[in-house]
Motif scaffolding. Sequence first.
Motif, short mmCIF file in Angstrom:
data_model
loop_
_atom_site.label_atom_id
_atom_site.label_comp_id
_atom_site.label_asym_id
_atom_site.label_seq_id
_atom_site.Cartn_x
_atom_site.Cartn_y
_atom_site.Cartn_z
N LEU A 1 0.84 -1.19 0.00
CA LEU A 1 0.00 0.00 0.00
C LEU A 1 0.88 1.24 0.00
N TYR A 2 0.28 2.37 -0.39
CA TYR A 2 1.01 3.63 -0.37
C TYR A 2 0.07 4.78 -0.15
N SER A 3 0.63 5.91 0.25
CA SER A 3 -0.14 7.14 0.37
C SER A 3 0.55 8.22 -0.46
N LYS A 4 -0.25 9.10 -1.03
CA LYS A 4 0.26 10.15 -1.91
C LYS A 4 0.36 11.46 -1.13
N LEU A 5 1.57 11.93 -0.96
CA LEU A 5 1.82 13.16 -0.23
C LEU A 5 2.25 14.25 -1.20
N MET A 6 1.94 15.49 -0.86
CA MET A 6 2.40 16.64 -1.62
C MET A 6 3.15 17.54 -0.66
N LEU A 7 4.46 17.66 -0.86
CA LEU A 7 5.28 18.46 0.05
C LEU A 7 5.28 19.91 -0.40
N SER A 8 4.84 20.78 0.49
CA SER A 8 4.77 22.21 0.21
C SER A 8 5.80 22.96 1.04
N CYS A 9 6.60 23.79 0.38
CA CYS A 9 7.61 24.57 1.08
C CYS A 9 7.97 25.78 0.23
N ASP A 10 8.75 26.69 0.78
CA ASP A 10 9.09 27.92 0.07
C ASP A 10 10.23 27.74 -0.92
N GLU A 11 11.10 26.74 -0.69
CA GLU A 11 12.34 26.63 -1.45
C GLU A 11 12.16 26.08 -2.86
N VAL A 12 11.17 25.19 -3.05
CA VAL A 12 10.92 24.58 -4.36
C VAL A 12 9.41 24.50 -4.57
N PRO A 13 8.96 24.31 -5.83
CA PRO A 13 7.53 24.11 -6.05
C PRO A 13 7.03 22.86 -5.33
N THR A 14 5.75 22.84 -4.99
CA THR A 14 5.14 21.67 -4.34
C THR A 14 5.32 20.44 -5.22
N PHE A 15 5.74 19.32 -4.62
CA PHE A 15 5.96 18.11 -5.42
C PHE A 15 5.43 16.88 -4.71
N PRO B 1 16.13 8.61 -20.59
CA PRO B 1 15.85 9.93 -20.01
C PRO B 1 16.73 10.20 -18.79
N TYR B 2 17.03 11.46 -18.57
CA TYR B 2 17.62 11.90 -17.32
C TYR B 2 17.06 13.29 -17.02
N PHE B 3 17.30 13.78 -15.82
CA PHE B 3 16.65 15.01 -15.38
C PHE B 3 17.69 15.94 -14.78
N THR B 4 17.55 17.22 -15.10
CA THR B 4 18.47 18.23 -14.59
C THR B 4 17.70 19.25 -13.77
N ALA B 5 18.17 19.52 -12.55
CA ALA B 5 17.54 20.53 -11.71
C ALA B 5 17.57 21.88 -12.42
N LYS B 6 16.48 22.62 -12.34
CA LYS B 6 16.37 23.88 -13.08
C LYS B 6 17.31 24.95 -12.56
N GLY C 1 11.70 10.89 -11.26
CA GLY C 1 12.13 12.03 -12.06
C GLY C 1 10.95 12.71 -12.73
N GLU C 2 9.99 11.90 -13.17
CA GLU C 2 8.78 12.45 -13.80
C GLU C 2 7.96 13.27 -12.81
N ASP C 3 7.90 12.81 -11.55
CA ASP C 3 7.20 13.57 -10.51
C ASP C 3 7.83 14.95 -10.34
N LEU C 4 9.15 14.98 -10.28
CA LEU C 4 9.86 16.25 -10.10
C LEU C 4 9.75 17.13 -11.34
N GLU C 5 9.66 16.51 -12.51
CA GLU C 5 9.48 17.28 -13.74
C GLU C 5 8.10 17.94 -13.76
N ARG C 6 7.06 17.18 -13.38
CA ARG C 6 5.71 17.75 -13.36
C ARG C 6 5.60 18.92 -12.39
N ALA C 7 6.41 18.88 -11.33
CA ALA C 7 6.39 19.95 -10.35
C ALA C 7 7.14 21.19 -10.83
N GLY C 8 7.93 21.05 -11.87
CA GLY C 8 8.72 22.18 -12.35
C GLY C 8 10.05 22.33 -11.67
N ILE C 9 10.53 21.26 -11.03
CA ILE C 9 11.81 21.31 -10.32
C ILE C 9 12.97 20.91 -11.23
#
Length: 245
Positions: free
Chosen positions: A38-52, A144-149, A120-128
Amino acid sequence: MGNESIEEESLGQERKIQLNETFRPFETKGVIREEEGLYSKLMLSCDEVPTFSLKARVRTVKNPTSLFGVTPFEPEAGYQITEEDTSFQTRKEKVVNLTQKGGKDIADVAPLWLTFYSSGEDLERAGIVTKRMRVWDGGILEAPYFTAKNPEYYKFLKSLRIKLSFPSGKIYESKPDESAFQPNREILHLRFAYFYPTETGPLAYLSVFDTGSLPSQEGLEIFLPDDIEKLRKIEASIFKSESGN
């Protein structure tokens, strides 16, 4: 999952949490049942990065053993962390010795492996991060690979920690998997899978060359019982390390 674990499926709503907030990752309203756990879906909200998005997941693994994991609900069943584990030489001797003897099977008391994960796709959708494709072999193969903005996003994700508190009084902390952070701000994913007691801090890291088997990370895996009532009692918080390391 066992008959006593999940009685009915919940809505699996995304739950927004704040940095430094104490929350229960497996409260019923946020839990989704799947074949392996089982799993739960969390959305972390903070000032430093977009919510992800960050998933808290427990899943069944084959042959869980006391060699690699702690069992906070049944502490005596899992790996026993001692002062030896904080020093390279003494941990090496301890782990090699335990590996040669073989660990205890803990499937009857703690068959579920706990992780927290953002792809990586989760972080991409968040705009990070930005998704890119690495191509080789004349353009035939690509991955695919992902680069921090920006560098601050990269540093912030590396500085995150998760702290877990259990009814037994055990408190553990985890860093993100270091192997997921590559040069030039590349990030494969964000995963918390290895936990160490807060009173000791990170354990001595051992490579495969030191142990003769699997690497021993700075923490250990956490194995949990197949019992939703117990899982609901786990408390967690996500915070930023002051050192940033």
